[in-house]
Design a protein around this motif. Structure first.
Motif, PDB file in Angstrom:
ATOM      1  N   THR B 475       0.825  -1.205   0.000  1.00 18.30           N
ATOM      2  CA  THR B 475       0.000   0.000   0.000  1.00 18.30           C
ATOM      3  C   THR B 475       0.862   1.259   0.000  1.00 18.30           C
ATOM      4  OG1 THR B 475      -0.167  -0.288   2.373  1.00 18.30           O
ATOM      5  CG2 THR B 475      -2.032  -1.007   1.065  1.00 18.30           C
ATOM      6  N   ALA B 476       1.897   1.264   0.833  1.00 17.08           N
ATOM      7  CA  ALA B 476       2.735   2.462   0.885  1.00 17.08           C
ATOM      8  C   ALA B 476       3.471   2.653  -0.441  1.00 17.08           C
ATOM      9  CB  ALA B 476       3.730   2.362   2.036  1.00 17.08           C
ATOM     10  N   GLY B 477       3.896   1.538  -1.029  1.00 17.57           N
ATOM     11  CA  GLY B 477       4.595   1.639  -2.301  1.00 17.57           C
ATOM     12  C   GLY B 477       3.697   2.216  -3.381  1.00 17.57           C
ATOM     13  N   VAL B 478       2.469   1.702  -3.466  1.00 19.15           N
ATOM     14  CA  VAL B 478       1.537   2.215  -4.476  1.00 19.15           C
ATOM     15  C   VAL B 478       1.244   3.684  -4.203  1.00 19.15           C
ATOM     16  CG1 VAL B 478      -0.784   2.030  -5.401  1.00 19.15           C
ATOM     17  CG2 VAL B 478       0.507  -0.030  -4.909  1.00 19.15           C
ATOM     18  N   ALA B 479       1.044   4.023  -2.924  1.00 20.00           N
ATOM     19  CA  ALA B 479       0.707   5.413  -2.591  1.00 20.00           C
ATOM     20  C   ALA B 479       1.848   6.344  -2.997  1.00 20.00           C
ATOM     21  CB  ALA B 479       0.419   5.535  -1.093  1.00 20.00           C
ATOM     22  N   ILE B 480       3.069   5.927  -2.736  1.00 16.87           N
ATOM     23  CA  ILE B 480       4.215   6.786  -3.095  1.00 16.87           C
ATOM     24  C   ILE B 480       4.273   6.946  -4.608  1.00 16.87           C
ATOM     25  CG2 ILE B 480       6.730   6.848  -3.192  1.00 16.87           C
ATOM     26  CD1 ILE B 480       6.112   7.498  -0.472  1.00 16.87           C
ATOM     27  N   ARG B 481       4.087   5.849  -5.332  1.00 21.37           N
ATOM     28  CA  ARG B 481       4.152   5.951  -6.794  1.00 21.37           C
ATOM     29  C   ARG B 481       3.014   6.799  -7.329  1.00 21.37           C
ATOM     30  NH1 ARG B 481       5.486   0.161  -9.394  1.00 21.37           N
ATOM     31  NH2 ARG B 481       5.234   1.361 -11.307  1.00 21.37           N
ATOM     32  N   ALA B 482       1.837   6.639  -6.718  1.00 20.15           N
ATOM     33  CA  ALA B 482       0.703   7.448  -7.151  1.00 20.15           C
ATOM     34  C   ALA B 482       0.992   8.928  -6.913  1.00 20.15           C
ATOM     35  CB  ALA B 482      -0.554   7.026  -6.388  1.00 20.15           C
ATOM     36  N   ALA B 483       1.577   9.220  -5.752  1.00 21.95           N
ATOM     37  CA  ALA B 483       1.883  10.615  -5.435  1.00 21.95           C
ATOM     38  C   ALA B 483       2.907  11.163  -6.425  1.00 21.95           C
ATOM     39  CB  ALA B 483       2.416  10.719  -4.007  1.00 21.95           C
ATOM     40  N   GLN B 484       3.870  10.315  -6.781  1.00 17.37           N
ATOM     41  CA  GLN B 484       4.871  10.777  -7.756  1.00 17.37           C
ATOM     42  C   GLN B 484       4.230  11.042  -9.108  1.00 17.37           C
ATOM     43  OE1 GLN B 484       7.550   7.516  -7.273  1.00 17.37           O
ATOM     44  NE2 GLN B 484       8.924   8.651  -5.933  1.00 17.37           N
ATOM     45  N   THR B 485       3.281  10.167  -9.483  1.00 15.47           N
ATOM     46  CA  THR B 485       2.579  10.397 -10.746  1.00 15.47           C
ATOM     47  C   THR B 485       1.843  11.731 -10.710  1.00 15.47           C
ATOM     48  OG1 THR B 485       2.224   8.028 -10.845  1.00 15.47           O
ATOM     49  CG2 THR B 485       0.929   9.382 -12.358  1.00 15.47           C
ATOM     50  N   LEU B 486       1.128  11.966  -9.610  1.00 19.80           N
ATOM     51  CA  LEU B 486       0.327  13.179  -9.517  1.00 19.80           C
ATOM     52  C   LEU B 486       1.186  14.430  -9.522  1.00 19.80           C
ATOM     53  CD1 LEU B 486      -2.362  12.175  -6.903  1.00 19.80           C
ATOM     54  CD2 LEU B 486      -2.746  12.738  -9.279  1.00 19.80           C
ATOM     55  N   LEU B 487       2.297  14.359  -8.811  1.00 20.28           N
ATOM     56  CA  LEU B 487       3.146  15.539  -8.718  1.00 20.28           C
ATOM     57  C   LEU B 487       4.083  15.658  -9.911  1.00 20.28           C
ATOM     58  CD1 LEU B 487       3.899  15.287  -4.946  1.00 20.28           C
ATOM     59  CD2 LEU B 487       2.778  17.199  -6.046  1.00 20.28           C
ATOM     60  N   GLY B 488       4.082  14.600 -10.743  1.00 21.67           N
ATOM     61  CA  GLY B 488       4.915  14.654 -11.930  1.00 21.67           C
ATOM     62  C   GLY B 488       6.396  14.620 -11.627  1.00 21.67           C
ATOM     63  N   VAL B 489       6.782  13.968 -10.545  1.00 26.39           N
ATOM     64  CA  VAL B 489       8.207  13.818 -10.286  1.00 26.39           C
ATOM     65  C   VAL B 489       8.619  12.391 -10.608  1.00 26.39           C
ATOM     66  CG1 VAL B 489       8.390  15.614  -8.572  1.00 26.39           C
ATOM     67  CG2 VAL B 489       7.777  13.316  -7.871  1.00 26.39           C
ATOM     68  N   GLY B 490       9.844  12.207 -10.998  1.00 25.93           N
ATOM     69  CA  GLY B 490      10.325  10.894 -11.411  1.00 25.93           C
ATOM     70  C   GLY B 490      10.328   9.922 -10.256  1.00 25.93           C
ATOM     71  N   SER B 491      10.150   8.644 -10.592  1.00 30.17           N
ATOM     72  CA  SER B 491      10.153   7.643  -9.540  1.00 30.17           C
ATOM     73  C   SER B 491      11.535   7.036  -9.374  1.00 30.17           C
ATOM     74  CB  SER B 491       9.161   6.544  -9.863  1.00 30.17           C
ATOM     75  OG  SER B 491       9.265   6.179 -11.210  1.00 30.17           O
TER      76      SER B 491
END
Lengths: 120, 491, 488
Positions: B475-491
């Protein structure tokens, strides 16, 4: 002056919107509230349609030989067809609820309903 | 088949809804609803898997290419939300059968399930679509069915609650339509990705900030952001148990998702936070929600209402995370979306068990239930601990990320208020626990443990609370990736 | 068995024990047998770790990575091992004592009692062997929650109120301060692992680290530094075995243990010594030492007096940690063990008096020494240990704490330690003095009806009293273990 008269359609929208909103807030009668809600929603429909309208524009139908015709953007009208359906459905559900409330409380005045609930 | 998953996510439940009404037999319509929910859950899992391993999916309805046609677009963010909505539905429906048979008249049950699936369909639709007007349509599908569902509660106050929700919900939805219209008039597009590209050029025009304001207020009404939450407590308190469990853990979550989508994807973080300074409004309101709504929860004599106020407070946590606009903050918000769905789902389902046996969810009615309904109350205690944020429960993970995000930006008073909210949660949870465990049972001793068909789904969520609290990598991994997608920062 | 497995076993065994207790609830003898067997097995397990740890190994076991960078894991290191040894040994003794007490006092819900007791011990083991702050915090909170049903065991209005104070203070401090400090540490250091030399060196300004230290010291409510001490007297409504093991050993020691761990493995003594907050917090601990002793004077209820004595003694350990030098840590670490044996003896004595005579007030214990000589003899030995005079183990830990104050150049702190010992001498020895030399109080049942408590209880308090004396004669093993924490 141009702002007032030239944008008269927006002024109508704003006027209707405020009338609807005010009715919703100020009236204690549940049916009147729904009427207010309907006026409020209708104002938005006018907003959409007047946005798409172009003076002198016609329906967007391509006729051979007359490609350069000016036509009104059909999308807002189409969107509003959906919104009208939604508005009607909302009104229907709302009125159905009012009927049920009348059966349960014997009144559709908001303050009388509150009084009954407070007694409980 | 697999490329059609985004549309199958919505279409199959949409078709199942009239079917549930047509079969007319309560048990059969339940089966239809259950299968639809299972289907939705299966598709959501497949979608999330696909998104995580391959990448975002874009689906063109009727093969009309965007921006002219409607696009369904699934990325990390909404794949996660789809999973939450369908997952909760798949757990709530097995629970619904016994609970609904007890709370709703027999001839209305097929219509009840129709409304329930429609509500789920609407929520799934909001999450899956990449078209802003489509958002409004699905929003109204879910809202209208939710009004009907809430009105089916046994208490007559359910009717007024539904009416109030209808008025406020419709105002919110209409605000959203206004916002969408204003965006359309400036850009000529309704596609989210397209809007995101065209809006920056229009920022200077005053129409765009107005559209932004209408959208934000409209969505805030839908997600019950303090002080626009007035419809929520009564709606949750008097709705049938099944409806409360489902709506409390999904409807406001999807509204939070809408906020995320509009603020970050459509308008972009730069416009929302640097030009509009939305954080200056959201942060104080979120903190006010956390503190004042937790305080209000303490004084509620009805446990479902108490939990409803707590929900408004918890929404404050999600909005707070979003308003921090950092990867950790947004991730904390998204994470809490999921975690709070598990927490409140479990708690409201436990209250449904109490309703089923005791017939009331007032605090006095809990007396002695620790002894007479040990498994139900144990579920409530664990759910409550998770709500408080005790380590090794999901609630802790959310707070961990949220506090860290606040500290990262040096906002330590915010971090303190978040933790104060936890302490207030201790008080209102413990109020119920004390009555359940320290008072003598009332009545003639006929109260028994709830039936297994109610207990098992409740415990599924309770165990999920612990499972995702002990191993939150997914869950934390998906949330972090989702947040990166939304903020448009690289993963 | 490899040492790593033993570490996991140490946490798992009490859980198994709790399961057995619940399963055997209908057969009291088998149930208590299960508790005793589990206790002995646990002690043997922890003893099995002593060799590897002394030879320099740090066996560890990671259960699961909760989120990236945060692991739920265990590691055996000298300080934790000492805490685990003390707690597991005294669990066996306390179980023995409980059998006499709970049956002699006709307590209800005994299955629940023994089960939650085992859960609490499991949490204490988790605290002792935690490999990082996250694991420690998780088990710290678990310990609070598992002891709550024990504190409110009687289910009365009084117990409920006490339970509120207990939970209120412990949760408030741990969530509002300690959790904040932990997440802050995580944000600053990027890790929460306990590492020799600390993890915070050079991560933030001294001002920030000072605030962090204060958050830790007051956030560990279980260490009962004033003004967050009220929960400990409140917890005294619990049955005496709970007060004895949990509120003199497991719970409170988990608190001071946390502070020692944080001082040594999170801040590191070098960093700790340079912070502006360290001496101030040391004075807060010193104030607690004196104030709690003064309050203890005013308490006529024996358990309440012992509770305030505990508050005072816990701050000795906090003070030791905050001296930020080798002797302070050694003294504080040793005091964990020394105070545990002394104080548990005192509580056993108080409980034995309660079971035998139903007396709780000191002023009504005149002359009881003649009919209960073993109990009050043991009480006397325990009191000596708390005061810190030979021939009891407490003398050693206070000696090293004194050395620590001198090395830190804090002569006034040494004076505080001396003064407090003097106060302790008066308020604790008053009890056996009245019992042995006072005249039986008027209005009480004739002395003939009173005799020693049931034999398991008497045996238990004899064991701990003898152990207190042995710790004075042979303090070597404890000293060696603790000095591994702070190599020269």
């Amino acid at each position: 002056m141009k702002e007032v008269l030239g944008l008269y359609n927006y002024w109508i929208v704003i006027g209707l919107m405020m009338i609807g909103f005010y009715t919703m807030i100020s009236r204690g009668n549940l049916v009147k509230k729904l009427v207010g809600l309907s006026i409020f929603q209708t104002s938005v429909m006018i907003l959409y349609i007047s946005m798409g309208k172009i003076l002198g524009g016609t329906a967007p139908i391509i006729i051979e030989g007359r490609e350069n015709v000016v036509y009104t953007n059909p999308i807002p009208s189409v969107l509003i067809l959906t919104a009208i359906v939604v508005g009607v459905a909302t009104l229907a559900v709302g009125l159905a609820l009012v009927v049920r409330i009348k059966e349960a409380y014997g009144t559709i005045e908001e303050d009388e309903i509150h009084e009954q609930d407070d007694v409980m | 088949m697999s490329q059609h998953l985004p549309v199958l996510q919505v279409v199959v439940p949409l078709l199942a809804a009239p079917l549930a009404a047509l079969v007319r037999r309560p048990r059969l319509s339940w089966l239809v609803a259950f299968l639809a929910a299972l289907w939705a859950f299966g598709v959501a899992v497949a979608l999330l898997h696909h998104v995580l391993s391959v990448g975002p999916i874009s689906y063109h309805i009727g093969d009309w290419a965007p921006p002219w046609g409607i696009e369904y677009r699934v990325d990390q963010v909404n794949a996660f939300v789809l999973l939450i909505v369908s997952g909760i539905a798949a757990v709530v429906l097995p629970y619904a059968r016994a609970s609904v048979e007890w709370e709703i008249e027999n001839e209305r049950i097929p219509l009840f399930y129709t409304a329930l699936i429609l509500c789920m369909t609407g929520l799934l639709g909001i999450s899956v679509t990449g078209d802003v007007f489509n958002v409004f349509v699905f929003l109204e599908i879910s809202s209208l069915s939710a009004y009907a569902l809430i009105a089916m509660g046994q208490d007559r106050r359910a009717l007024t609650a539904a009416y109030q929700y209808l008025i406020m919900g419709s105002v919110g939805a209409t605000f959203i339509v206004i916002g969408i219209g204003l965006m359309y008039v400036m850009t000529g597009t309704l596609n989210m990705a397209d809007l995101a590209q065209r809006l920056p050029a229009m920022e200077a025009n005053r129409t765009i900030p107005v559209a932004f304001a209408f959208l934000t207020v409209g969505i805030s009404l839908k997600l019950a952001l303090f002080p626009l939450h007035l419809w929520l407590p009564n709606a949750y308190a008097y709705a049938p148990s099944t409806v409360t469990s489902f709506i409390a853990s999904t409807a406001t979550k999807v509204a939070v998702y809408m906020l995320l989508r509009f603020v970050f994807t459509v308008f972009g973080a730069a416009f929302s936070f640097d030009v509009m300074n939305i954080d200056r409004i959201l942060t104080p309101l979120a903190l006010a929600a956390i503190v004042f709504m937790s305080l209000s929860a303490i004084y509620q004599p009805n446990v479902k209402r108490l939990l409803a106020y707590s929900s408004v407070a918890q929404i404050g946590y999600m909005v707070l995370g979003i308003s921090l606009a950092s990867v950790f903050g947004v991730a904390a918000g998204i994470l809490h979306l999921f975690n709070h769905a598990l927490i409140k789902g479990a708690l409201f389902m436990a209250m449904g068990c109490v309703m089923y046996r005791v017939g009331s969810v007032r605090i006095e009615a809990m007396a002695g239930l620790g002894r007479t309904m040990p498994f139900t109350m144990a579920a409530f205690v664990i759910g409550g601990l998770s709500l408080i944020g005790v380590p090794l429960t999901v609630g802790f993970i959310s707070k961990l990320y949220l506090v860290r995000a606040a500290l990262e930006q040096g906002m330590w008073p915010v971090a303190v208020l978040v933790l104060v909210g936890s302490l207030l949660a201790v008080i209102y949870v413990w109020k119920v626990v004390e009555v359940a465990y320290f008072r003598q049972p009332i009545g003639d001793g006929s109260i028994r443990e709830a039936p297994l068909s109610l207990l098992l789904p409740t415990w599924v969520l309770v165990l999920a609370n612990i499972w995702f609290g002990v191993d939150a990598k997914l869950t934390a991994g998906v949330a972090i990736r989702a947040a990166q997608t939304l903020l448009g920062v690289g993963s | 068995m490899t040492p790593s497995v033993l570490v996991g076993l140490a946490v798992a065994l009490p859980l198994v024990g709790a399961g057995l207790v619940l399963a055997l609830g209908k057969w009291p003898n088998a149930r208590e047998g299960a508790t005793l067997v589990t206790g002995v097995a646990l002690f043997a397990t922890v003893m099995g770790l002593l060799g590897p740890v002394r030879s320099g190994l740090r066996p560890s076991l990671t259960l699961v990575e909760v989120v990236p960078g945060l692991k739920l894991g265990f590691q055996a290191e000298p300080l934790g091992l000492l805490f685990a040894l003390v707690a597991s040994f005294l669990w066996v003794v306390t179980s023995l004592y409980s059998i006499g007490y709970m049956r002699g006092h006709h307590e209800e819900h005994q299955t629940r009692f023994y089960a939650f007791f085992a859960f609490s011990i499991a949490s204490a083991m988790g605290v002792a062997f935690s490999a990082n702050l996250f694991t420690l915090f998780a088990f710290y909170e678990a310990l609070t929650l598992c002891t709550f049903p024990l504190v409110t065991h009687h289910g009365t209005e009084e117990a409920r109120k006490a339970g509120r104070v207990y939970l209120g203070i412990l949760l408030t401090t741990s969530v509002a301060f300690q959790l904040l400090a932990i997440i802050w540490t995580w944000q600053l250091a990027g890790t929460l692992d306990f590492r020799p030399g600390g993890i915070l060196a050079g991560t933030a300004s001294k001002g920030v680290l000072s605030v962090l230290l204060a958050l830790f010291v007051f956030g560990v409510g279980k260490a009962a530094v004033m003004p967050f001490h009220r929960w400990l007297p409140a917890a005294m409504v619990a049955p005496t075995p709970v007060s004895a093991l949990l509120h003199a050993v497991a719970v409170v020691k988990a608190g001071v243990f946390t502070i020692l761990k944080v001082s040594v493995y999170v801040f590191g003594l070098d960093v700790l010594g340079t912070l502006a907050a360290t001496p101030w917090l040391a004075w807060a601990a010193a104030a607690t030492i004196i104030l709690a002793s003064l309050v203890a004077f005013t308490k006529d209820n024996l358990k309440a007096r012992l509770a305030y004595s505990t508050i005072s003694q816990l701050s000795y350990i906090v003070l030791g940690a905050l001296l930020a030098n080798r002797w302070g840590i050694i003294g504080g670490g040793m005091h964990i063990a020394m105070h545990a044996f002394g104080k548990i003896t005192l509580f056993f004595g108080a409980g034995a008096v309660l079971v035998a005579t139903h007396e709780t007030e000191i002023s009504r214990m005149h002359g009881l020494g003649r009919t209960m000589p073993i109990t009050f003899g043991a009480f006397f030995v325990g009191a000596l240990s708390i005061v810190g005079v030979p021939p009891a183990g407490g003398a050693w830990s206070k000696w090293f704490l004194g050395l620590g104050t001198l090395e830190a150049g804090q002569i006034w702190l040494l004076a505080v330690l001396m003064l407090s010992s003097l106060l302790t001498l008066v308020y604790l020895l008053e009890v056996p003095a009245r019992a042995f030399f006072g005249k039986p109080a008027e209005g009480r049942a004739p002395v003939e009806g009173i005799h020693e408590a049931p034999w398991p209880s008497v045996l238990a308090l004899t064991i701990t009293a003898v152990a207190t004396v042995i710790l004075f004669v042979h303090p070597g093993p404890v000293f060696d273990l603790v000095s591994l924490v702070v190599p020269k």
